[in-house]
Write a protein that holds these residues in place. Structure first.
Motif, PDB file in Angstrom:
ATOM      1  N   ASN A  52       2.220   4.888   7.114  1.00  0.00           N
ATOM      2  CA  ASN A  52       1.679   3.650   6.535  1.00  0.00           C
ATOM      3  C   ASN A  52       2.351   2.379   7.077  1.00  0.00           C
ATOM      4  O   ASN A  52       1.737   1.320   7.077  1.00  0.00           O
ATOM      5  CB  ASN A  52       1.839   3.732   5.012  1.00  0.00           C
ATOM      6  CG  ASN A  52       1.701   2.380   4.343  1.00  0.00           C
ATOM      7  OD1 ASN A  52       0.582   1.882   4.141  1.00  0.00           O
ATOM      8  ND2 ASN A  52       2.820   1.742   4.024  1.00  0.00           N
TER       9      ASN A  52
ATOM     10  N   ASP B 270      11.530   3.131   4.450  1.00  0.00           N
ATOM     11  CA  ASP B 270      11.295   1.700   4.684  1.00  0.00           C
ATOM     12  C   ASP B 270      12.466   1.167   5.498  1.00  0.00           C
ATOM     13  O   ASP B 270      13.552   1.753   5.506  1.00  0.00           O
ATOM     14  CB  ASP B 270      11.131   0.908   3.377  1.00  0.00           C
ATOM     15  CG  ASP B 270      10.254  -0.329   3.571  1.00  0.00           C
ATOM     16  OD1 ASP B 270       9.056  -0.275   3.187  1.00  0.00           O
ATOM     17  OD2 ASP B 270      10.733  -1.330   4.129  1.00  0.00           O
TER      18      ASP B 270
ATOM     19  N   ILE C  27       0.835  -1.205   0.000  1.00  0.00           N
ATOM     20  CA  ILE C  27       0.000   0.000   0.000  1.00  0.00           C
ATOM     21  C   ILE C  27       0.875   1.262   0.000  1.00  0.00           C
ATOM     22  O   ILE C  27       0.580   2.240  -0.698  1.00  0.00           O
ATOM     23  CB  ILE C  27      -0.941  -0.027   1.226  1.00  0.00           C
ATOM     24  CG1 ILE C  27      -1.970  -1.170   1.077  1.00  0.00           C
ATOM     25  CG2 ILE C  27      -1.639   1.307   1.413  1.00  0.00           C
ATOM     26  CD1 ILE C  27      -2.812  -1.428   2.323  1.00  0.00           C
TER      27      ILE C  27
ATOM     28  N   TYR D  10      -2.971  -5.845  17.158  1.00  0.00           N
ATOM     29  CA  TYR D  10      -3.159  -5.073  15.910  1.00  0.00           C
ATOM     30  C   TYR D  10      -4.390  -4.158  16.018  1.00  0.00           C
ATOM     31  O   TYR D  10      -4.327  -2.975  15.673  1.00  0.00           O
ATOM     32  CB  TYR D  10      -3.308  -6.067  14.757  1.00  0.00           C
ATOM     33  CG  TYR D  10      -3.355  -5.454  13.369  1.00  0.00           C
ATOM     34  CD1 TYR D  10      -2.191  -5.042  12.734  1.00  0.00           C
ATOM     35  CD2 TYR D  10      -4.559  -5.317  12.688  1.00  0.00           C
ATOM     36  CE1 TYR D  10      -2.236  -4.503  11.458  1.00  0.00           C
ATOM     37  CE2 TYR D  10      -4.612  -4.785  11.411  1.00  0.00           C
ATOM     38  CZ  TYR D  10      -3.444  -4.381  10.795  1.00  0.00           C
ATOM     39  OH  TYR D  10      -3.490  -3.846   9.527  1.00  0.00           O
TER      40      TYR D  10
ATOM     41  N   THR E 204      -1.781  -7.592  -0.631  1.00  0.00           N
ATOM     42  CA  THR E 204      -0.351  -7.266  -0.504  1.00  0.00           C
ATOM     43  C   THR E 204       0.317  -8.454   0.184  1.00  0.00           C
ATOM     44  O   THR E 204      -0.365  -9.380   0.637  1.00  0.00           O
ATOM     45  CB  THR E 204      -0.138  -6.024   0.388  1.00  0.00           C
ATOM     46  OG1 THR E 204      -0.534  -6.373   1.729  1.00  0.00           O
ATOM     47  CG2 THR E 204      -0.919  -4.815  -0.068  1.00  0.00           C
TER      48      THR E 204
ATOM     49  N   VAL F 249      -6.688  -5.878   1.606  1.00  0.00           N
ATOM     50  CA  VAL F 249      -6.038  -5.374   0.387  1.00  0.00           C
ATOM     51  C   VAL F 249      -4.946  -6.369   0.007  1.00  0.00           C
ATOM     52  O   VAL F 249      -4.174  -6.811   0.869  1.00  0.00           O
ATOM     53  CB  VAL F 249      -5.409  -3.980   0.642  1.00  0.00           C
ATOM     54  CG1 VAL F 249      -4.693  -3.482  -0.606  1.00  0.00           C
ATOM     55  CG2 VAL F 249      -6.477  -2.987   1.083  1.00  0.00           C
TER      56      VAL F 249
HETATM   57  N1  LIG Z   1      -3.037  -5.323   3.311  1.00  0.00           N
HETATM   58  C1  LIG Z   1      -4.130  -5.212   4.033  1.00  0.00           C
HETATM   59  O1  LIG Z   1      -5.088  -5.984   3.873  1.00  0.00           O
HETATM   60  C2  LIG Z   1      -4.276  -4.112   5.041  1.00  0.00           C
HETATM   61  C3  LIG Z   1      -5.531  -3.911   5.625  1.00  0.00           C
HETATM   62  C4  LIG Z   1      -5.682  -2.896   6.564  1.00  0.00           C
HETATM   63  C5  LIG Z   1      -4.618  -2.100   6.919  1.00  0.00           C
HETATM   64  N2  LIG Z   1      -3.391  -2.326   6.326  1.00  0.00           N
HETATM   65  C6  LIG Z   1      -2.310  -1.455   6.761  1.00  0.00           C
HETATM   66  O2  LIG Z   1      -1.709  -0.853   5.631  1.00  0.00           O
HETATM   67  C7  LIG Z   1      -0.326  -0.619   5.897  1.00  0.00           C
HETATM   68  C8  LIG Z   1       0.517  -1.208   4.776  1.00  0.00           C
HETATM   69  O3  LIG Z   1       0.263  -2.599   4.715  1.00  0.00           O
HETATM   70  P1  LIG Z   1       0.708  -3.514   3.471  1.00  0.00           P
HETATM   71  O4  LIG Z   1      -0.361  -4.517   3.315  1.00  0.00           O
HETATM   72  O5  LIG Z   1       1.123  -2.677   2.325  1.00  0.00           O
HETATM   73  O6  LIG Z   1       1.984  -4.235   4.129  1.00  0.00           O
HETATM   74  P2  LIG Z   1       3.320  -4.838   3.436  1.00  0.00           P
HETATM   75  O7  LIG Z   1       3.840  -5.821   4.440  1.00  0.00           O
HETATM   76  O8  LIG Z   1       3.041  -5.279   2.055  1.00  0.00           O
HETATM   77  O9  LIG Z   1       4.273  -3.570   3.399  1.00  0.00           O
HETATM   78  C9  LIG Z   1       4.676  -2.931   4.589  1.00  0.00           C
HETATM   79  C10 LIG Z   1       5.979  -2.187   4.374  1.00  0.00           C
HETATM   80  O10 LIG Z   1       6.356  -1.604   5.630  1.00  0.00           O
HETATM   81  C11 LIG Z   1       7.731  -1.857   5.867  1.00  0.00           C
HETATM   82  N3  LIG Z   1       7.994  -1.893   7.302  1.00  0.00           N
HETATM   83  C12 LIG Z   1       7.643  -2.855   8.182  1.00  0.00           C
HETATM   84  N4  LIG Z   1       8.086  -2.550   9.416  1.00  0.00           N
HETATM   85  C13 LIG Z   1       8.738  -1.371   9.307  1.00  0.00           C
HETATM   86  C14 LIG Z   1       9.400  -0.545  10.234  1.00  0.00           C
HETATM   87  N5  LIG Z   1       9.525  -0.894  11.524  1.00  0.00           N
HETATM   88  N6  LIG Z   1       9.947   0.618   9.798  1.00  0.00           N
HETATM   89  C15 LIG Z   1       9.859   0.968   8.477  1.00  0.00           C
HETATM   90  N7  LIG Z   1       9.237   0.213   7.562  1.00  0.00           N
HETATM   91  C16 LIG Z   1       8.686  -0.944   7.970  1.00  0.00           C
HETATM   92  C17 LIG Z   1       7.993  -3.212   5.213  1.00  0.00           C
HETATM   93  O11 LIG Z   1       9.390  -3.398   4.939  1.00  0.00           O
HETATM   94  C18 LIG Z   1       7.143  -3.113   3.955  1.00  0.00           C
HETATM   95  O12 LIG Z   1       7.846  -2.543   2.869  1.00  0.00           O
HETATM   96  C19 LIG Z   1      -0.055  -1.230   7.272  1.00  0.00           C
HETATM   97  O13 LIG Z   1      -0.115  -0.225   8.264  1.00  0.00           O
HETATM   98  C20 LIG Z   1      -1.195  -2.197   7.455  1.00  0.00           C
HETATM   99  O14 LIG Z   1      -1.478  -2.445   8.818  1.00  0.00           O
HETATM  100  C21 LIG Z   1      -3.202  -3.301   5.399  1.00  0.00           C
END
Ligand SMILES: NC(=O)c1ccc[n+]([C@@H]2O[C@H](COP(=O)([O-])OP(=O)(O)OC[C@H]3O[C@@H](n4cnc5c(N)ncnc54)[C@H](O)[C@@H]3O)[C@@H](O)[C@H]2O)c1
Length: 250
Positions: free
Chosen positions: A89, A36, A17, A153, A188, A186
């Motif tokens: 994010n 990141d 995302i 979470y 990912t 979403v």
């Molecule tokens: N994918 C879903 O279904 C979903 C649903 C609701 C909320 N979200 C939220 O959206 C956001 C992004 O999720 P996503 O699905 O893209 O996740 P993802 O795991 O695909 O990507 C997350 C990114 O964050 C980076 N990251 C992790 N820990 C870190 C840290 N301590 N410092 C810096 N970077 C860090 C990772 O290296 C990665 O590139 C998150 O906050 C997640 O909780 C996702």
């Protein structure tokens, strides 16, 4: 161009995302700082931003470590001049029942998802106050409403909503808007960690009948980060295909 000449910082923007948000902001005219913890993916997103004709910089580090965040924000301002838009994010989950969850599992999720956002806000708002301009968007989750196995979470994501509201009250007088986007499922790498059965259950409860695409979330963030949303603050926009409506009887 909806965010022309603005400078944005997006955390966790190496993939998923966050990457989609960085690219949508670049499409609409912003220069972007890519944070990141993983350098290779951050560099790849930065290259993709540059390919769209915008400036990009990387800020490599852990959002949960305040000292690292301070250094990253100073470095980003040194490279791109200022930060007008902050998107918090970066997030993880460590799902376990309360019987199996250890204190460290609870702490780690809170540290990254909630403290991480606060750390960046703390470091970025002095400049926004000085310029009387700022847009902050926190990525919460539909799980703020409660999900079994996600006491850590859900607490972190509900915490972000409370923090969004408190800071909207504090920062409105400086023309700083603070809002949140709460995605549903979403597609990912994060979602791919969950079981196929869980994904099918979420799909069955989603009125729009599909799992979200990262760009669905990026479009909502873009709106809240733009001046089109200049009279909106303290709000949480749920972007979940309708699943938060309680559609389990569909
Ligand atoms: N994918 C879903 O279904 C979903 C649903 C609701 C909320 N979200 C939220 O959206 C956001 C992004 O999720 P996503 O699905 O893209 O996740 P993802 O795991 O695909 O990507 C997350 C990114 O964050 C980076 N990251 C992790 N820990 C870190 C840290 N301590 N410092 C810096 N970077 C860090 C990772 O290296 C990665 O590139 C998150 O906050 C997640 O909780 C996702």
């Amino acid at each position: 161009m909806r965010v022309a000449e603005k400078v944005a910082l997006v955390t966790g923007a190496g993939k998923g995302i966050g990457e989609a948000i960085a690219l949508r902001l670049a499409d609409e005219g912003a220069d972007v700082v890519i944070n990141d913890i993983d350098r290779a993916s951050a560099e790849a997103t930065a290259e993709a931003v540059r390919a769209k004709g915008r400036r990009a910089a990387v800020a490599i580090g852990d959002v949960s470590k305040f000292d690292e965040v301070q250094t990253m924000v100073e470095g980003a301002i040194g490279k791109l001049g200022r930060i007008d838009i902050l998107v918090n994010n970066a997030g993880i989950f460590i799902d376990k029942s309360i019987f199996r969850m250890e204190p460290r599992d609870f702490e780690r999720v809170l540290q990254i998802n909630l403290f991480g956002a606060w750390n960046f806000i703390k470091c970025v708002v002095p400049g926004m106050r000085e310029r009387r301009y700022g847009k902050i968007v926190n990525i919460s989750s539909r799980a703020m409403l409660g999900n079994p196995g996600q006491s850590n979470y859900s607490a972190s994501k509900a915490g972000l909503v409370g923090m969004t509201r408190a800071l909207a009250l504090e920062l409105g007088k400086f023309n700083i808007n603070v809002n949140a986007v709460a995605p549903g499922a979403v597609m990912t790498d994060l979602l791919r960690q969950t079981s196929e059965e869980n994904i099918q259950r979420m799909l069955a409860n989603t009125p729009l009948g599909r799992i979200g695409d990262p760009v669905d979330i990026a479009n909502a963030v873009l709106f809240l980060a733009s001046d089109e949303a200049s009279y909106i603050t303290g709000q949480t926009l749920i972007v979940c295909g309708g699943r938060s409506l309680g559609a389990s009887n569909l």
